[in-house]
Write a protein that holds these residues in place. Structure first.
Motif, mmCIF file in Angstrom:
data_model
loop_
_atom_site.group_PDB
_atom_site.id
_atom_site.type_symbol
_atom_site.label_atom_id
_atom_site.label_comp_id
_atom_site.label_asym_id
_atom_site.label_seq_id
_atom_site.Cartn_x
_atom_site.Cartn_y
_atom_site.Cartn_z
ATOM 1 N N LEU A 1 0.833 -1.203 0.000
ATOM 2 C CA LEU A 1 0.000 0.000 0.000
ATOM 3 C C LEU A 1 0.865 1.250 0.000
ATOM 4 O O LEU A 1 1.770 1.388 0.829
ATOM 5 C CB LEU A 1 -0.915 0.000 1.235
ATOM 6 C CG LEU A 1 -1.892 -1.170 1.348
ATOM 7 C CD1 LEU A 1 -2.689 -1.075 2.654
ATOM 8 C CD2 LEU A 1 -2.833 -1.219 0.151
ATOM 9 N N ASP B 1 -3.110 0.041 -3.590
ATOM 10 C CA ASP B 1 -2.203 -1.048 -3.956
ATOM 11 C C ASP B 1 -1.262 -0.545 -5.042
ATOM 12 O O ASP B 1 -1.707 0.044 -6.036
ATOM 13 C CB ASP B 1 -3.041 -2.220 -4.463
ATOM 14 C CG ASP B 1 -2.229 -3.477 -4.766
ATOM 15 O OD1 ASP B 1 -1.015 -3.376 -5.032
ATOM 16 O OD2 ASP B 1 -2.822 -4.560 -4.738
ATOM 17 N N TRP C 1 -4.736 5.564 0.432
ATOM 18 C CA TRP C 1 -3.828 4.426 0.287
ATOM 19 C C TRP C 1 -4.307 3.510 -0.836
ATOM 20 O O TRP C 1 -5.500 3.218 -0.947
ATOM 21 C CB TRP C 1 -3.738 3.658 1.598
ATOM 22 C CG TRP C 1 -3.054 4.461 2.658
ATOM 23 C CD1 TRP C 1 -3.651 5.272 3.580
ATOM 24 C CD2 TRP C 1 -1.649 4.573 2.874
ATOM 25 N NE1 TRP C 1 -2.702 5.880 4.349
ATOM 26 C CE2 TRP C 1 -1.468 5.469 3.959
ATOM 27 C CE3 TRP C 1 -0.529 3.996 2.266
ATOM 28 C CZ2 TRP C 1 -0.195 5.802 4.437
ATOM 29 C CZ3 TRP C 1 0.729 4.323 2.751
ATOM 30 C CH2 TRP C 1 0.881 5.212 3.821
#
Length: 202
Positions: free
Chosen positions: A37, A46, A44
């Motif tokens: 993250l 991926d 936040w």
């Protein structure tokens, strides 16, 4: 990391476009594992969802735009391992997997061997000296993504882990040779982390 003039950015794009891709044949040892993250302008996210032009939060440059993304696949082999830092350890808010050669920025706590430098880069593999940090052997292929910036940057991952990302001219897959931050090899890093743990009373 630092403000770049438009001429330098143009040169950077040109060099990236014309650079031979022989680096692809080198072992995958650095980069951010999919699922990591990172802090973006919208929260936040991926690292695998990032796109060129997205801005991520950096240590000293604020929100900085990504100029390139290097994507590779790490195949599961018997000797292939990642480094697992559990949540609550080394400023990680949740479990994070790192490539063994991925450089992590740590504060030096005025360690005498660091000659007054406030931070130092060290390879994630060296952190296994901490018994809480273990090797993780993936059972399936893992995507590894390296965001590339105008200059090297330190980005926030899983809340508080500080990870090194290269500039577009340096490219992915190489250790930071001429980094703004001092860099330790695995041996020196393990000794440093041992001293650091003592100073923190760990």
């Amino acid at each position: 990391m630092f403000m770049q003039d438009i001429a330098k950015l143009t040169t950077a794009f040109t060099k990236v476009a014309t650079r031979p891709r022989s680096i692809q044949s080198l072992p995958v040892t650095t980069g951010l594992v999919a699922g990591t993250l990172v802090e973006t302008v919208s929260g936040w996210a991926d690292v695998a969802t990032l796109r060129i032009g997205d801005a991520v939060q950096t240590l000293d440059g604020g929100l900085t735009r990504i100029l390139g993304l290097d994507r590779r696949t790490l195949r599961p082999e018997p000797e292939t391992s990642l480094i697992r830092i559990p949540g609550g350890c080394h400023d990680a808010c949740s479990d994070i997997l790192l490539m063994p050669g991925q450089h992590v920025l740590k504060d030096t706590l005025d360690d005498p061997t660091c000659h007054g430098a406030p931070f130092v880069l060290l390879p994630a593999f060296a952190m296994t000296i901490d018994l809480m940090i273990t090797r993780h052997f993936p059972e399936a292929a893992v995507e590894v993504i390296t965001p590339l910036f105008a200059d090297e940057e330190i980005i926030f991952a899983n809340s508080g882990v500080l990870l090194h990302c290269p500039g577009v001219i340096d490219g992915a897959g190489r250790p930071p040779v001429n980094s703004f931050f001092p860099r330790m090899d695995s041996v020196d890093a393990r000794a440093f982390l041992t001293r650091r743990a003592v100073r923190l009373g760990m």
